[in-house]
Design a protein around this motif. Sequence first.
Motif, PDB file in Angstrom:
ATOM      1  N   PHE A 267       9.164 -11.545 -11.767  1.00 57.40           N
ATOM      2  CA  PHE A 267       9.635 -11.198 -10.577  1.00 57.40           C
ATOM      3  C   PHE A 267       8.507 -10.907  -9.832  1.00 57.40           C
ATOM      4  CE2 PHE A 267      13.347  -9.404 -12.721  1.00 57.40           C
ATOM      5  CZ  PHE A 267      14.232 -10.181 -12.165  1.00 57.40           C
ATOM      6  N   SER A 268       8.414 -11.572  -8.401  1.00 52.13           N
ATOM      7  CA  SER A 268       7.238 -11.294  -7.710  1.00 52.13           C
ATOM      8  C   SER A 268       7.821 -10.716  -6.163  1.00 52.13           C
ATOM      9  CB  SER A 268       6.796 -12.727  -7.277  1.00 52.13           C
ATOM     10  OG  SER A 268       6.042 -13.169  -8.434  1.00 52.13           O
ATOM     11  N   LEU A 269       6.741  -9.820  -5.597  1.00 56.35           N
ATOM     12  CA  LEU A 269       6.985  -9.442  -4.158  1.00 56.35           C
ATOM     13  C   LEU A 269       6.471 -10.612  -3.331  1.00 56.35           C
ATOM     14  CD1 LEU A 269       5.831  -5.795  -4.729  1.00 56.35           C
ATOM     15  CD2 LEU A 269       8.175  -6.462  -3.756  1.00 56.35           C
ATOM     16  N   ILE A 270       7.296 -11.033  -1.962  1.00 56.04           N
ATOM     17  CA  ILE A 270       6.538 -11.912  -1.339  1.00 56.04           C
ATOM     18  C   ILE A 270       6.825 -11.456   0.112  1.00 56.04           C
ATOM     19  CG2 ILE A 270       7.206 -13.902  -2.834  1.00 56.04           C
ATOM     20  CD1 ILE A 270       9.590 -14.527  -1.075  1.00 56.04           C
ATOM     21  N   SER A 271       5.785 -11.921   0.801  1.00 58.68           N
ATOM     22  CA  SER A 271       5.887 -11.615   2.307  1.00 58.68           C
ATOM     23  C   SER A 271       4.667 -12.466   2.974  1.00 58.68           C
ATOM     24  CB  SER A 271       5.159  -9.861   2.505  1.00 58.68           C
ATOM     25  OG  SER A 271       3.939  -9.790   1.881  1.00 58.68           O
ATOM     26  N   ARG A 272       4.809 -12.224   4.418  1.00 58.87           N
ATOM     27  CA  ARG A 272       3.937 -13.029   5.286  1.00 58.87           C
ATOM     28  C   ARG A 272       2.876 -12.092   5.865  1.00 58.87           C
ATOM     29  NH1 ARG A 272       5.195 -18.262   8.699  1.00 58.87           N
ATOM     30  NH2 ARG A 272       3.080 -18.125   8.689  1.00 58.87           N
ATOM     31  N   SER A 273       3.252 -10.946   6.201  1.00 59.24           N
ATOM     32  CA  SER A 273       2.373  -9.819   7.147  1.00 59.24           C
ATOM     33  C   SER A 273       1.201  -9.553   6.148  1.00 59.24           C
ATOM     34  CB  SER A 273       3.396  -8.836   7.370  1.00 59.24           C
ATOM     35  OG  SER A 273       2.286  -8.030   8.281  1.00 59.24           O
ATOM     36  N   LEU A 274       0.177  -9.269   6.705  1.00 55.66           N
ATOM     37  CA  LEU A 274      -1.133  -8.790   6.251  1.00 55.66           C
ATOM     38  C   LEU A 274      -1.105  -7.352   6.016  1.00 55.66           C
ATOM     39  CD1 LEU A 274      -3.832 -10.951   7.797  1.00 55.66           C
ATOM     40  CD2 LEU A 274      -2.964 -11.243   5.646  1.00 55.66           C
ATOM     41  N   PHE A 275      -0.144  -6.589   6.813  1.00 54.26           N
ATOM     42  CA  PHE A 275      -0.068  -5.206   6.728  1.00 54.26           C
ATOM     43  C   PHE A 275       1.383  -4.670   6.566  1.00 54.26           C
ATOM     44  CE2 PHE A 275      -2.984  -6.615  10.025  1.00 54.26           C
ATOM     45  CZ  PHE A 275      -4.313  -5.745   9.756  1.00 54.26           C
ATOM     46  N   ARG A 276       1.367  -3.412   5.985  1.00 53.47           N
ATOM     47  CA  ARG A 276       2.714  -2.869   5.537  1.00 53.47           C
ATOM     48  C   ARG A 276       2.842  -1.533   6.044  1.00 53.47           C
ATOM     49  NH1 ARG A 276       2.666  -4.328  -0.952  1.00 53.47           N
ATOM     50  NH2 ARG A 276       3.268  -6.451  -0.756  1.00 53.47           N
ATOM     51  N   SER A 277       3.981  -1.395   6.561  1.00 53.39           N
ATOM     52  CA  SER A 277       4.330   0.227   7.191  1.00 53.39           C
ATOM     53  C   SER A 277       4.150   1.154   6.329  1.00 53.39           C
ATOM     54  CB  SER A 277       5.592   0.046   8.159  1.00 53.39           C
ATOM     55  OG  SER A 277       6.710  -0.077   7.092  1.00 53.39           O
ATOM     56  N   LYS A 278       4.340   2.498   6.489  1.00 58.35           N
ATOM     57  CA  LYS A 278       4.471   3.473   5.446  1.00 58.35           C
ATOM     58  C   LYS A 278       5.775   3.097   4.706  1.00 58.35           C
ATOM     59  CE  LYS A 278       1.672   7.002   7.647  1.00 58.35           C
ATOM     60  NZ  LYS A 278       1.657   8.494   8.089  1.00 58.35           N
ATOM     61  N   ALA A 279       6.619   3.068   5.390  1.00 62.17           N
ATOM     62  CA  ALA A 279       8.246   2.955   4.804  1.00 62.17           C
ATOM     63  C   ALA A 279       7.943   1.845   3.971  1.00 62.17           C
ATOM     64  CB  ALA A 279       9.084   2.400   5.991  1.00 62.17           C
ATOM     65  N   LEU A 280       7.400   0.714   4.356  1.00 63.77           N
ATOM     66  CA  LEU A 280       7.568  -0.484   3.359  1.00 63.77           C
ATOM     67  C   LEU A 280       6.489  -0.312   2.191  1.00 63.77           C
ATOM     68  CD1 LEU A 280       8.621  -3.246   3.253  1.00 63.77           C
ATOM     69  CD2 LEU A 280       6.631  -4.193   4.323  1.00 63.77           C
ATOM     70  N   GLU A 281       5.628   0.360   2.397  1.00 62.31           N
ATOM     71  CA  GLU A 281       4.644   0.850   1.060  1.00 62.31           C
ATOM     72  C   GLU A 281       5.538   1.877   0.161  1.00 62.31           C
ATOM     73  OE1 GLU A 281       1.974  -0.235   0.039  1.00 62.31           O
ATOM     74  OE2 GLU A 281       0.791  -1.032   1.803  1.00 62.31           O
ATOM     75  N   ILE A 282       6.085   2.715   0.544  1.00 66.76           N
ATOM     76  CA  ILE A 282       6.961   3.537  -0.430  1.00 66.76           C
ATOM     77  C   ILE A 282       7.965   2.805  -1.020  1.00 66.76           C
ATOM     78  CG2 ILE A 282       8.811   5.301  -0.340  1.00 66.76           C
ATOM     79  CD1 ILE A 282       6.948   6.462   1.942  1.00 66.76           C
ATOM     80  N   PHE A 283       8.620   1.674  -0.497  1.00 64.89           N
ATOM     81  CA  PHE A 283       9.500   0.662  -1.060  1.00 64.89           C
ATOM     82  C   PHE A 283       8.886  -0.045  -1.988  1.00 64.89           C
ATOM     83  CE2 PHE A 283      11.344  -3.288  -1.482  1.00 64.89           C
ATOM     84  CZ  PHE A 283      12.529  -3.188  -2.020  1.00 64.89           C
ATOM     85  N   VAL A 284       7.775  -0.478  -1.857  1.00 66.14           N
ATOM     86  CA  VAL A 284       7.300  -1.512  -2.875  1.00 66.14           C
ATOM     87  C   VAL A 284       6.507  -0.667  -3.981  1.00 66.14           C
ATOM     88  CG1 VAL A 284       4.771  -2.511  -3.068  1.00 66.14           C
ATOM     89  CG2 VAL A 284       6.308  -3.042  -1.275  1.00 66.14           C
ATOM     90  N   GLU A 285       6.284   0.751  -3.869  1.00 69.25           N
ATOM     91  CA  GLU A 285       5.782   1.590  -4.794  1.00 69.25           C
ATOM     92  C   GLU A 285       7.147   1.568  -5.708  1.00 69.25           C
ATOM     93  OE1 GLU A 285       4.760   6.176  -5.593  1.00 69.25           O
ATOM     94  OE2 GLU A 285       4.966   5.681  -3.728  1.00 69.25           O
ATOM     95  N   LYS A 286       8.030   1.861  -5.059  1.00 73.57           N
ATOM     96  CA  LYS A 286       9.643   2.261  -6.008  1.00 73.57           C
ATOM     97  C   LYS A 286       9.829   1.113  -6.770  1.00 73.57           C
ATOM     98  CE  LYS A 286      11.460   5.459  -5.948  1.00 73.57           C
ATOM     99  NZ  LYS A 286      11.023   6.385  -6.912  1.00 73.57           N
ATOM    100  N   VAL A 287       9.595  -0.224  -6.293  1.00 78.35           N
ATOM    101  CA  VAL A 287       9.841  -1.376  -6.753  1.00 78.35           C
ATOM    102  C   VAL A 287       9.080  -1.638  -8.094  1.00 78.35           C
ATOM    103  CG1 VAL A 287       9.781  -4.093  -6.745  1.00 78.35           C
ATOM    104  CG2 VAL A 287      10.718  -2.627  -4.705  1.00 78.35           C
ATOM    105  N   LYS A 288       7.677  -1.303  -7.812  1.00 79.20           N
ATOM    106  CA  LYS A 288       6.719  -1.300  -9.018  1.00 79.20           C
ATOM    107  C   LYS A 288       7.082  -0.387 -10.119  1.00 79.20           C
ATOM    108  CE  LYS A 288       3.051  -3.477  -6.256  1.00 79.20           C
ATOM    109  NZ  LYS A 288       1.858  -3.409  -5.708  1.00 79.20           N
ATOM    110  N   ARG A 289       7.597   0.682  -9.676  1.00 73.46           N
ATOM    111  CA  ARG A 289       8.004   1.672 -10.769  1.00 73.46           C
ATOM    112  C   ARG A 289       9.274   1.337 -11.160  1.00 73.46           C
ATOM    113  NH1 ARG A 289       7.455   7.202  -7.601  1.00 73.46           N
ATOM    114  NH2 ARG A 289       8.299   7.928  -9.597  1.00 73.46           N
ATOM    115  N   GLY A 290      10.012   0.298 -10.900  1.00 72.78           N
ATOM    116  CA  GLY A 290      11.315  -0.086 -11.406  1.00 72.78           C
ATOM    117  C   GLY A 290      12.598   1.065 -11.067  1.00 72.78           C
ATOM    118  N   GLY A 291      12.454   1.693  -9.780  1.00 76.34           N
ATOM    119  CA  GLY A 291      13.146   2.685  -9.514  1.00 76.34           C
ATOM    120  C   GLY A 291      13.150   4.067 -10.188  1.00 76.34           C
ATOM    121  N   LYS A 292      12.171   4.278 -11.028  1.00 78.26           N
ATOM    122  CA  LYS A 292      11.980   5.575 -11.609  1.00 78.26           C
ATOM    123  C   LYS A 292      11.022   6.472 -10.936  1.00 78.26           C
ATOM    124  CE  LYS A 292      12.197   3.091 -15.906  1.00 78.26           C
ATOM    125  NZ  LYS A 292      11.718   2.734 -17.465  1.00 78.26           N
TER     126      LYS A 292
END
Length: 292
Positions: A267-292
């Motif tokens: 499974f991979s995260l994909i994007s085009r933007s070079l920057f991530r907002s705080k909200a997006l960073e928090i979501f990505v962290e949750k994804v990498k932790r598998g929702g835990k």
Amino acid sequence: MDSQLEVFVTVAELENFSRAAERLHMTQPAVSQYIKVLEKSMDARLFDRSNKYVRLTQAGEIVYHHAKEIIGLYTSMHALIDDLTNKASGTISIGASYTYGEYVLPEVLKRLKEEAPEITPSVTIGNTKEICKLISDYRLDIGIVEGEVKDENITVEPFETDELYVVSSPDSLTSREGNFSPEELEEETWIVREEGSGTRRISEKFFSSAGILPVSRLEFGSTQLIKEAVEAGLGIALLSRWTFKKEVIAGDLAIVNVEGLPVQREFSLISRSLFRSKALEIFVEKVKRGGK
């Protein structure tokens, strides 16, 4: 952001000036004037119009593609600037392929809501090909897909390994002891996903590497339909472990022991933007932790 582009994109997507005016809370003459001014600045006709339809011209298709990118970049820029002084909040647009989106993402979003209720996720589910296209067009902030991504403009970040097994109804193939060779399953009816699906791509790779050509196939555009068809005894399928946990526990599906399996993919995260907002960073962290 340029209001002309926002009006233009709305008309292009709704294919109707009246509905675009309603969506934008404007009058139809005002919408028409915005389009007229934009066409003049581009020195090109952007829409073919009749009493029955409104369609983009070739020039309009070009403007639409770039307008979507400009709007996406503007929205991202605004979110990043807002992050400098405010806590994580706002809407993030997420795309996910069916396997992850239907069977894993809900738990991730549950944890996100519990820990960051100010963040509002907007979710689009599609096959891998569709999600990649939306990311490429800047219509999503981030995507989660399985399998290969061939667009060189998209950044790919693998984050978890998935495993795929052959499943059948409990009263069919699993009654035999020992492992099946792939050749022994060639005569079975294989139930597969549609073209463009990451799961379909993995199935085709498995058939190729095993040197088999299934005699009979059924194709469905939904993993849920495939599971129901397998339960009904219509055939067998190669599916992600995430998709059939409950059915195996309940005794509705069974794993078939096949030589060379499970097949692994990422499974991979994909994007085009070079920057991530705080909200997006928090979501990505949750994804990498598998929702835990």
